[in-house]
Design a protein around this motif. Sequence first.
Motif, mmCIF file in Angstrom:
data_model
loop_
_atom_site.group_PDB
_atom_site.id
_atom_site.type_symbol
_atom_site.label_atom_id
_atom_site.label_comp_id
_atom_site.label_asym_id
_atom_site.label_seq_id
_atom_site.Cartn_x
_atom_site.Cartn_y
_atom_site.Cartn_z
ATOM 1 N N GLY A 12 0.881 -1.216 -0.013
ATOM 2 C CA GLY A 12 -0.069 -0.015 0.038
ATOM 3 C C GLY A 12 0.876 1.275 -0.052
ATOM 4 O O GLY A 12 0.530 2.408 -0.369
ATOM 5 N N SER A 13 2.179 1.222 0.568
ATOM 6 C CA SER A 13 2.927 2.294 0.729
ATOM 7 C C SER A 13 3.776 2.637 -0.576
ATOM 8 O O SER A 13 4.614 3.738 -0.640
ATOM 9 N N MET A 14 3.725 1.546 -1.407
ATOM 10 C CA MET A 14 4.538 1.914 -2.746
ATOM 11 C C MET A 14 4.270 3.290 -3.541
ATOM 12 O O MET A 14 5.012 3.880 -3.855
ATOM 13 N N ALA A 15 2.990 3.299 -3.644
ATOM 14 C CA ALA A 15 2.562 4.568 -4.336
ATOM 15 C C ALA A 15 3.162 5.830 -3.658
ATOM 16 O O ALA A 15 3.733 6.690 -4.112
ATOM 17 N N ASP A 16 3.279 5.789 -2.413
ATOM 18 C CA ASP A 16 3.348 6.866 -1.490
ATOM 19 C C ASP A 16 5.095 7.186 -1.889
ATOM 20 O O ASP A 16 5.666 8.293 -2.156
ATOM 21 N N ILE A 17 5.943 6.049 -1.826
ATOM 22 C CA ILE A 17 7.414 6.193 -2.131
ATOM 23 C C ILE A 17 7.625 6.554 -3.686
ATOM 24 O O ILE A 17 8.437 7.649 -3.856
ATOM 25 N N ALA A 18 6.725 6.202 -4.490
ATOM 26 C CA ALA A 18 6.851 6.297 -5.923
ATOM 27 C C ALA A 18 6.558 7.937 -6.160
ATOM 28 O O ALA A 18 7.369 8.772 -6.756
ATOM 29 N N PHE A 19 5.623 8.408 -5.332
ATOM 30 C CA PHE A 19 5.259 9.947 -5.232
ATOM 31 C C PHE A 19 6.352 10.862 -4.629
ATOM 32 O O PHE A 19 6.540 11.951 -5.477
ATOM 33 N N LEU A 20 7.137 10.333 -3.624
ATOM 34 C CA LEU A 20 8.154 11.173 -3.326
ATOM 35 C C LEU A 20 9.363 11.101 -4.362
ATOM 36 O O LEU A 20 9.697 12.348 -4.259
ATOM 37 N N LEU A 21 9.593 10.061 -4.986
ATOM 38 C CA LEU A 21 10.635 10.129 -5.912
ATOM 39 C C LEU A 21 10.102 11.134 -6.976
ATOM 40 O O LEU A 21 11.149 11.915 -7.784
ATOM 41 N N LEU A 22 8.868 10.846 -7.431
ATOM 42 C CA LEU A 22 8.390 11.543 -8.569
ATOM 43 C C LEU A 22 8.654 13.062 -8.194
ATOM 44 O O LEU A 22 9.029 13.873 -9.172
ATOM 45 N N ILE A 23 8.084 13.623 -7.161
ATOM 46 C CA ILE A 23 8.138 14.910 -6.692
ATOM 47 C C ILE A 23 9.618 15.364 -6.859
ATOM 48 O O ILE A 23 10.039 16.465 -7.316
ATOM 49 N N PHE A 24 10.507 14.690 -6.294
ATOM 50 C CA PHE A 24 11.885 15.009 -6.354
ATOM 51 C C PHE A 24 12.515 15.289 -7.974
ATOM 52 O O PHE A 24 13.008 16.284 -8.128
ATOM 53 N N PHE A 25 12.052 14.547 -8.845
ATOM 54 C CA PHE A 25 12.742 14.614 -10.069
ATOM 55 C C PHE A 25 12.009 15.561 -10.770
ATOM 56 O O PHE A 25 12.455 16.490 -11.505
#
Lengths: 203, 160
Positions: A12-25
């Motif tokens: 369930g938290s995979m989306a959150d991690i991906a969002f975090l990386l996405l926002i960084f890039f």
Amino acid sequence: MARRLAPSVNAGSMADIAFLLLIFFLVSTTIETDSGISRKLPPLIDDPTTADIKKKNLFRVELNQLNELLVEGKPMVIGDLKSAAIAFLDNGGGPGDRSCDYCKGQRDTQSSDNPNKAIISLINSRETNYATCIAVQNELVSAYTDLRNREAQRLYGISFVEMKKNLKDARDNNDRRRLRERIKKIQAMYPEKLSEAEPVNQY
Amino acid sequence: MSKFKNTKSIQLPEISTASLPDIVFMLLFFFMVATVMRDDTLLVKNELPFADQVEKLDNKSLIMNIYAGKPNSRYKNIGTEARIQLNDKFSDVNDIKAFILAERTSKREQLRPFLITSLRVDSDTNMGLVGDIKKELRKVQALKINYTARTGEAADNFKP
């Protein structure tokens, strides 16, 4: 003992991690501009020889410290510069064999003999704004491009800009050679003789 | 009369969010691939002018960048006069020579004749500084230059 199944990992938290990386890039992305007006500077010579250039073959474009444009000593707005430059370059008013047969200009004896002889001289003051100077150079380069496009269209049925683009994409060696020859020929018809003088102080 | 059932009691099925990570990952990969990390941190204001007769610079390894413009708001102590930035520090006009020579030696010998100097000058700079840079470049025979510009109409330069 009964075989136990490995517990499944909660994704369930995979989306959150991906969002975090996405926002960084997203934040760190800079779209680089790597295009511009290419120019070649004249080499520095210790004792420059004075070339004999007829006054009628010289097109003086001046920019003063107030960013005002003067063409041949007369004020002009930047919008009119391109057509004035084309009229000068395409004049072809030379006598006899020095005239040019592909020019479509006025053939005014007071203006340039031949595109090969016509020189545009850009003089700017030290206080001239960089953006203004780039705008003026852009107009002058576009005058050359327009004339080259016209001739390329007449001779080969394809515009000069298109030819340059095709050269980049061309895979076949024969195609490349032929295109390069054609581009050279068009460039020789309207050579880019644009001189940038060192900035002068005007008071 | 089962025909007239209360429609309000039927709930909409929940939308599955299982594919959300996939969508986000797709976006993530796009930005990861498209991101170009800047080699230099800008110390100067760098709003490039507009031009439409631009040529694209293909080979990134052949380009030497010279930045010029007014110092950023973080470097107010430097002054408000337009300055040159080479690599990661403010520089003087006299440093350009050493910079070009250093860049040249760092490149392979076959590539050296094709090096292009990209002038990334802020729109709001005087031509005097640009003229000085050009003079220095001529001294070290770095004659191929490129006035780096954003693509746009020439008239965009005069909009406030």
